[in-house]
Design an enzyme around this catalytic site. Structure first.
Site, PDB file in Angstrom:
ATOM      1  N   GLY A  43      35.380  18.423  69.309  1.00  0.00           N
ATOM      2  CA  GLY A  43      35.811  19.379  68.254  1.00  0.00           C
ATOM      3  C   GLY A  43      36.887  18.676  67.372  1.00  0.00           C
ATOM      4  N   ASP A 103      45.397  26.302  72.320  1.00  0.00           N
ATOM      5  CA  ASP A 103      45.152  27.653  72.414  1.00  0.00           C
ATOM      6  C   ASP A 103      45.935  28.058  73.466  1.00  0.00           C
ATOM      7  OD1 ASP A 103      43.815  30.056  72.015  1.00  0.00           O
ATOM      8  OD2 ASP A 103      42.190  29.695  73.415  1.00  0.00           O
ATOM      9  N   LYS A 131      47.504  28.053  68.366  1.00  0.00           N
ATOM     10  CA  LYS A 131      47.584  29.503  68.426  1.00  0.00           C
ATOM     11  C   LYS A 131      48.848  29.874  69.404  1.00  0.00           C
ATOM     12  CE  LYS A 131      42.675  30.670  68.225  1.00  0.00           C
ATOM     13  NZ  LYS A 131      41.577  31.058  69.115  1.00  0.00           N
TER      14      LYS A 131
HETATM   15  P1  IMP Z   1      43.124  25.903  75.693  1.00  0.00           P
HETATM   16  O1  IMP Z   1      43.108  24.755  76.958  1.00  0.00           O
HETATM   17  O2  IMP Z   1      43.175  27.249  75.883  1.00  0.00           O
HETATM   18  O3  IMP Z   1      44.375  25.165  74.706  1.00  0.00           O
HETATM   19  O4  IMP Z   1      41.820  25.414  74.720  1.00  0.00           O
HETATM   20  C1  IMP Z   1      41.539  24.388  73.997  1.00  0.00           C
HETATM   21  C2  IMP Z   1      40.102  24.192  73.678  1.00  0.00           C
HETATM   22  O5  IMP Z   1      39.571  25.744  73.564  1.00  0.00           O
HETATM   23  C3  IMP Z   1      39.868  23.689  72.522  1.00  0.00           C
HETATM   24  O6  IMP Z   1      39.661  22.438  72.641  1.00  0.00           O
HETATM   25  C4  IMP Z   1      38.723  24.501  71.828  1.00  0.00           C
HETATM   26  O7  IMP Z   1      37.542  23.881  72.288  1.00  0.00           O
HETATM   27  C5  IMP Z   1      38.517  25.983  72.426  1.00  0.00           C
HETATM   28  N1  IMP Z   1      39.179  26.800  71.678  1.00  0.00           N
HETATM   29  C6  IMP Z   1      40.099  27.871  71.640  1.00  0.00           C
HETATM   30  N2  IMP Z   1      40.264  28.470  70.797  1.00  0.00           N
HETATM   31  C7  IMP Z   1      39.127  28.342  69.830  1.00  0.00           C
HETATM   32  C8  IMP Z   1      38.873  28.815  68.638  1.00  0.00           C
HETATM   33  O8  IMP Z   1      39.439  29.716  67.973  1.00  0.00           O
HETATM   34  N3  IMP Z   1      37.614  28.252  68.138  1.00  0.00           N
HETATM   35  C9  IMP Z   1      36.746  27.439  68.640  1.00  0.00           C
HETATM   36  N4  IMP Z   1      37.105  26.869  69.924  1.00  0.00           N
HETATM   37  C10 IMP Z   1      38.466  27.261  70.286  1.00  0.00           C
HETATM   38 MG    MG Z   2      37.879  21.408  72.374  1.00  0.00          MG
END
Ligand code: IMP
Ligand code: MG
Length: 186
Positions: A43, A103, A131
């Protein structure tokens, strides 16, 4: 592909403006240090390639593939699997992790913990998007491009089901797109 987008949240111009600011800030903060920027695949690839060109100073780059165990394409679990490790020995380096989005923060927390065991001089996080309302753990983000509301976004590297990474802006998909994919997958 463009027809699938409901709303452009951050335009290509806004992204480049913010990249320029962050690039200047990084150059200033790391003066004389030659930091190692670690791009989190897949990403952060688009962000990384623009960001490094916005940094008017020496930097090194490397890549790390991370996926979260048991998560879906829209959610994460906090247990990470390294699908591709960095080539560099990160000990005694000033690391900047370059991510597309923080996220829940679970992925980033696990990643920072892992890299810390390898003895770098410092670790900081640079993320295009965050977020804050979704956070399940505290993550100390040094450079954040944009804080966004709790919406699933795509484009500028971010995907839904591996598509839409090549959109030049960050946007929200029409809800029909998700329903259609679910039907196709059965
Ligand atoms: P976390 O561990 O929940 O912080 O997730 C991070 C990962 O979730 C990111 O590197 C993305 O691959 C995916 N992700 C979280 N939110 C989104 C979004 O709104 N769009 C696309 N990918 C997301
Ligand atoms: Mg990612």
């Amino acid at each position: 592909m463009r027809d699938d987008v409901l709303e452009v949240l951050i335009s290509a111009d806004e992204i480049q403006q913010r990249n320029a600011e962050m690039g200047q800030q990084i150059a200033k903060d790391y003066e004389g240090k030659n930091p190692l920027l670690i791009c989190i695949l897949r990403g952060a690839v688009v962000f990384m390639s623009d960001l490094i060109r916005a940094i008017p100073a020496h930097v090194m780059v490397d890549f790390m593939g991370v996926s979260s165990y048991g998560g879906t394409s829209m959610d994460s679990t906090g247990v990470i699997k390294i699908t591709r490790d960095v080539d560099a020995n990160v000990a005694h380096h000033d690391i900047i992790i370059v991510e597309d989005i923080v996220d829940t923060g679970l992925t980033m927390r696990a990643l920072v913990e892992l890299l810390r065991t390898r003895g770098p001089s410092s670790i900081e996080i640079c993320t295009l998007l965050s977020k804050p309302s979704r956070r399940k753990t505290t993550v100390d983000i040094k450079y954040c491009g944009f804080e966004i509301p709790n919406k699933f976004v795509v484009g500028y590297g971010l995907d839904y089901d591996e598509n839409y990474r090549n959109l030049p802006f960050v946007g929200v998909l029409k809800s029909g797109v998700y329903e259609k994919r679910k039907e196709e997958k059965g």
